[in-house]
Design an enzyme around this catalytic site. Structure first.
Site, PDB file in Angstrom:
ATOM      1  N   ASP A  98       2.677  -3.756  -3.072  1.00 24.65           N
ATOM      2  CA  ASP A  98       2.051  -4.595  -2.062  1.00 24.65           C
ATOM      3  C   ASP A  98       0.385  -3.799  -2.147  1.00 24.65           C
ATOM      4  OD1 ASP A  98       2.193  -4.198   1.732  1.00 24.65           O
ATOM      5  OD2 ASP A  98       0.763  -5.200   0.360  1.00 24.65           O
ATOM      6  N   ASP A 145      -3.986  -9.100  -0.726  1.00 32.12           N
ATOM      7  CA  ASP A 145      -2.814  -8.537  -0.417  1.00 32.12           C
ATOM      8  C   ASP A 145      -1.592  -9.028  -0.880  1.00 32.12           C
ATOM      9  OD1 ASP A 145      -1.386  -8.154   3.115  1.00 32.12           O
ATOM     10  OD2 ASP A 145      -1.033  -7.372   1.118  1.00 32.12           O
TER      11      ASP A 145
END
Ligand SMILES: Cc1nn(C)c(C)c1CC(=O)Nc1ccccn1
Length: 312
Positions: free
Chosen positions: A202, A32
């Site tokens: 992201d 992430d």
């Protein structure tokens, strides 16, 4: 050193999981770039909360008195305590990595039994460990890499890769266009032309969140599309073919094929759009819907971090 690890999509490309060895046990984690904690399910959780997951059995050394507690923008979260252990990703080793073992996680993590936790790859300045912030895996290994960078090649409905320490020119077409990164908020934050406000790259977010005006303009070209407040976003007929979405970032442009913007069915033959509104979030999120059209380089080789984008 260099390394490469496979990134396997969950259903509908909801997230991409990589195998990570922690103290000799393999976990499947969501890499992430929007957060900076490496956390895993652990045997400290109630058995019902970790059923179906690989759980950390504290093979490492406990950092007494250290805790962590993270909340994500979608309302999910987790908390626990901290160990130091050996972590290996794609052949790249961090000998003393802070491993954040969960004592509790929110229901959306418990129900996603493919996912054993997250490995954060944003900046360590937003790591949530207290009383002393810990370094991300990338920060721990970057000095040992041939080049201080990692690159994401997520793909549509099939496995992609994360490369560490090198750029694989077979994974993109044209050239890589670089833009400066603002690290003040701890994210890989950049500016995209024609998309107002700041944007973050992201990998841990499924969709592409951009301002209302851009979203409305996009779905104006989708005859069956409408905003469905019960679903919390734009939906359309699953059989309708969707237009591509192109954005200019720095001196390069990236096109997301329309097919990628059909995220998933929500009921019957109604599908949920991969482009949704960032209004209310505070910044735009270039998540997996966008990233799977690119080769994205998260680059700390220069005096200031930068992002490189190339068409995948
Ligand atoms: C910031 C944000 N607001 N909203 C509505 C969304 C969906 C986000 C992004 C987000 O929550 N990403 C995430 C979630 C869990 C784990 C890792 N990343």
């Amino acid at each position: 050193s260099t390394g490469s690890v496979s990134a396997s999509p969950e259903s509908y490309d909801e997230s991409y999981l990589i195998p990570v060895s922690i103290g000799g046990t393999t976990f499947h984690l969501d890499l992430d770039t929007g957060s900076s904690d490496l956390w895993v399910f652990s045997t400290q959780q109630p058995a019902s909360q970790r059923s179906g997951h690989t759980a950390y059995k504290q093979t490492g050394t406990k950092k007494s008195g250290y805790t962590w507690n993270i909340s994500y923008g979608d309302g999910s979260g987790a908390k626990g305590d901290v160990y130091v252990d050996k972590v290996v990703v794609g052949g790249v080793t961090a000998t003393s990595q802070a491993v954040e073992a969960a004592t509790s996680v929110s229901s959306s993590f418990t129900s996603d039994t493919d996912n054993d936790g997250l490995i954060g790859a944003a900046f360590s300045s937003i790591n949530t460990v207290s009383p002393q912030q810990q370094l991300t895996f990338f920060d721990n290994v970057k000095n040992s890499l041939s080049q201080k960078l990692f690159a994401a090649r997520l793909r549509y409905h099939t496995a992609g890769t994360y490369d560490y320490g090198y750029i694989d020119s077979s994974k993109y077409s044209g050239s890589i266009h670089y833009v400066p990164v603002n690290t003040a908020n701890g994210f890989w934050e950049f500016t995209a032309s024609g998309v107002s406000g700041s944007s973050i790259a992201d990998t841990g977010t499924t969709l592409l969140y951009i301002p209302d005006s851009n979203v409305d303009a996009y779905y104006a070209n989708v005859d069956s599309a409408s905003y469905d407040s019960s679903q919390g976003g734009y939906t359309f007929d699953c059989d309708e073919s969707l237009p591509d979405w192109t954005v200019t970032i720095g001196s390069g442009s990236i096109t997301v094929p329309g097919e990628y913007i059909n995220f998933a069915p929500v009921s019957g033959n109604t599908c949920f759009g991969g482009i949704q509104s960032s209004d209310g979030i505070g910044f735009n999120i270039f998540g997996d819907i966008f990233l799977k059209a690119t080769y994205t380089v998260f680059d700390q080789t220069q005096s200031s971090p930068r992002l490189g984008f190339a068409q995948g």
